[in-house]
Design a protein around this motif. Sequence first.
Motif, short mmCIF file in Angstrom:
data_model
loop_
_atom_site.label_atom_id
_atom_site.label_comp_id
_atom_site.label_asym_id
_atom_site.label_seq_id
_atom_site.Cartn_x
_atom_site.Cartn_y
_atom_site.Cartn_z
N LEU A 4 0.83 -1.21 0.00
CA LEU A 4 0.00 0.00 0.00
C LEU A 4 0.86 1.25 0.00
CD1 LEU A 4 -2.72 1.48 0.29
CD2 LEU A 4 -2.52 1.17 2.76
N ALA A 18 1.69 8.65 -6.21
CA ALA A 18 1.50 10.09 -5.99
C ALA A 18 2.56 10.90 -6.72
CB ALA A 18 1.53 10.40 -4.49
N ARG A 22 5.28 18.19 2.41
CA ARG A 22 3.86 18.05 2.75
C ARG A 22 3.37 16.63 2.52
NH1 ARG A 22 0.73 20.79 -0.46
NH2 ARG A 22 2.31 21.47 -1.94
N LEU A 68 1.96 13.98 5.38
CA LEU A 68 0.66 13.30 5.25
C LEU A 68 0.82 11.79 5.38
CD1 LEU A 68 -2.40 13.50 4.28
CD2 LEU A 68 -1.48 12.99 2.01
N ALA A 114 2.01 10.60 8.98
CA ALA A 114 0.93 10.77 9.95
C ALA A 114 -0.12 9.68 9.75
CB ALA A 114 0.31 12.15 9.79
N GLY A 115 -0.44 9.43 8.50
CA GLY A 115 -1.42 8.40 8.21
C GLY A 115 -0.91 7.03 8.59
N LEU A 118 -3.46 23.96 -2.14
CA LEU A 118 -2.29 23.08 -2.22
C LEU A 118 -2.61 21.71 -1.64
CD1 LEU A 118 0.78 25.33 -1.29
CD2 LEU A 118 0.16 24.37 -3.51
N LEU A 164 -2.64 18.04 -3.40
CA LEU A 164 -1.88 16.93 -2.85
C LEU A 164 -2.76 15.69 -2.69
CD1 LEU A 164 0.63 15.71 -1.47
CD2 LEU A 164 -0.16 16.73 0.67
N ILE A 165 -3.92 15.91 -2.11
CA ILE A 165 -4.85 14.80 -1.89
C ILE A 165 -5.24 14.15 -3.22
CG2 ILE A 165 -7.15 14.17 -1.05
CD1 ILE A 165 -5.16 14.83 1.13
N VAL A 217 -2.49 12.05 -4.56
CA VAL A 217 -2.33 10.84 -3.76
C VAL A 217 -3.41 9.82 -4.11
CG1 VAL A 217 -2.47 9.89 -1.44
CG2 VAL A 217 -1.11 11.94 -1.86
N PHE A 231 -6.57 1.93 2.30
CA PHE A 231 -6.06 3.18 1.74
C PHE A 231 -6.78 4.39 2.33
CE2 PHE A 231 -6.75 6.50 -1.50
CZ PHE A 231 -5.46 6.99 -1.58
N LEU A 284 -8.27 4.62 5.13
CA LEU A 284 -7.87 4.78 6.53
C LEU A 284 -6.55 5.55 6.61
CD1 LEU A 284 -8.63 4.03 9.40
CD2 LEU A 284 -7.27 1.93 9.16
N LEU A 285 -5.61 5.12 5.81
CA LEU A 285 -4.31 5.78 5.78
C LEU A 285 -4.43 7.26 5.40
CD1 LEU A 285 -1.10 5.41 5.69
CD2 LEU A 285 -1.41 5.20 3.23
N LEU A 286 -5.19 7.49 4.37
CA LEU A 286 -5.32 8.86 3.87
C LEU A 286 -5.97 9.80 4.88
CD1 LEU A 286 -5.09 10.80 1.40
CD2 LEU A 286 -7.43 10.10 0.82
N ALA A 316 -6.42 9.41 8.10
CA ALA A 316 -5.62 9.58 9.31
C ALA A 316 -4.52 10.61 9.06
CB ALA A 316 -5.02 8.24 9.73
N GLY A 317 -3.88 10.47 7.93
CA GLY A 317 -2.83 11.41 7.57
C GLY A 317 -3.37 12.82 7.39
N ALA A 357 -4.07 14.31 10.86
CA ALA A 357 -2.85 14.63 11.60
C ALA A 357 -2.07 15.76 10.95
CB ALA A 357 -1.99 13.38 11.70
N ALA A 358 -2.06 15.73 9.62
CA ALA A 358 -1.31 16.76 8.91
C ALA A 358 -1.97 18.13 9.10
CB ALA A 358 -1.22 16.42 7.42
N GLY A 394 -0.84 19.27 12.53
CA GLY A 394 0.58 19.65 12.59
C GLY A 394 0.85 20.88 11.75
#
Lengths: 209, 209
Positions: free
Chosen positions: A167, A175, A194, A198, A201-202, B163, B167-168, B171, B195, B197-199, B201-202, B205-206, B209
Amino acid sequence: MLSRSHPKPSRTGRPRSVAADEAILEATRASLVDLGWSKLTMGDVATRAGVAKTTLYRRWAGKNELVVDAVAVLFDELELPDLGSLSADVQAVVLQFAALLERPETQTALMAVVAESTRDEALRTRIRDSIVNRQKHLVLQGRQRAQERGELPVEQDEAKAALTADLIFDVIAGAVVHRALVSAEPVDEDWARRFTLLLLAGLGAAAAG
Amino acid sequence: MLSRSHPKPSRTGRPRSVAADEAILEATRASLVDLGWSKLTMGDVATRAGVAKTTLYRRWAGKNELVVDAVAVLFDELELPDLGSLSADVQAVVLQFAALLERPETQTALMAVVAESTRDEALRTRIRDSIVNRQKHLVLQGRQRAQERGELPVEQDEAKAALTADLIFDVIAGAVVHRALVSAEPVDEDWARRFTLLLLAGLGAAAAG
DNA sequence: CAGTTACGCTACGGGTCGTAGCGTAAGAAC
DNA sequence: GTTCTTACGCTACGACCCGTAGCGTAACTG
């Protein structure tokens, strides 16, 4: 290293010129830069390399295989630096990969051969062996270092750990490629920072969840 | 909707056959399925569509532009469902996108035209307008809904928010494409769940931060 | 030396490209 | 209706690239 078409270790007869080999691959990269994937022809590569067109066909089945081999060596440059933290390491690899994708020969060739590989199982295997797995190794290497540093937990479930590594690999490589080739916007330090933020953190949160 | 080659709204003369237009695009998709990008020829498409080859060239500059238009309409299917949570919405879009990438005509065409676009600014613009921006809109739409639900904060800095959206987008789209076409492994519900979940969560958190 | 394989070169049929030329078809303007 | 204008189908064309066959020569082995 490079698979090539089975050189069949025959002990007799005139050996294949290794000089020609490198000349052909170099000529292929040059042709990719000058003409791009779609206008690259076997005849042009042969002329640039100073060999006969038939020599190319004795070693490679066609344009697809030739270009994969020609570009694959560029991926040897990719290395995982040890910068002391997972974050720094990931960011550095992202920038390295991005630098590779800025080169015109990589840009025009990479997507094209992958497109071809959707209809050619053998080509897909070839790409996987000579390019993709080499990148994926960096992810596994990075995880291991992070575990040694204590930044990541040593996972118990081996199968689950492999899934997560896959993953992460698809997220990173995907990306960066998408940013560089589809969005066609620069993968600079700011973006890499950035993105890494991301991702990590994820990763941390997902591991907990 | 489709840009086509400047139809130049001339009020006089015989009008272009819209039936032929659709027949050509449909024939292009069929040819992509049967032959794939590299073996698709203008002549074959013309024959399948029941029109003369010259008619194709009157409307499209070449294979690149034709295929982009033929595939672009498939991306109209993409919709952001409202499933009540950002997580469910993202996961659903990922699966929709993956389903699109499973279709042989999309697989073989998408990467190929992007590869071509690295050497053709006009083509890149065409792809961006008819395909990429349509996907990116889903990201913006998803963010807005999540903000309305209170799942995401309404950001102050407009530039920074843009931005992050970019980025998202890279990704999500990048990871799915890479998984489907490079790793060539299935984008199933399990993968989409992990995926997402990872995204998210990130993302959370991002943002902190 | 003979045996074996690689090389360079030429030539070829087959396919695709993109365009030109022509007669015809379909609407618009009058 | 007639005329004007543009699109269409069709044919034909030179140009290019493909992938291979055939041949004489080069390189290396035993």
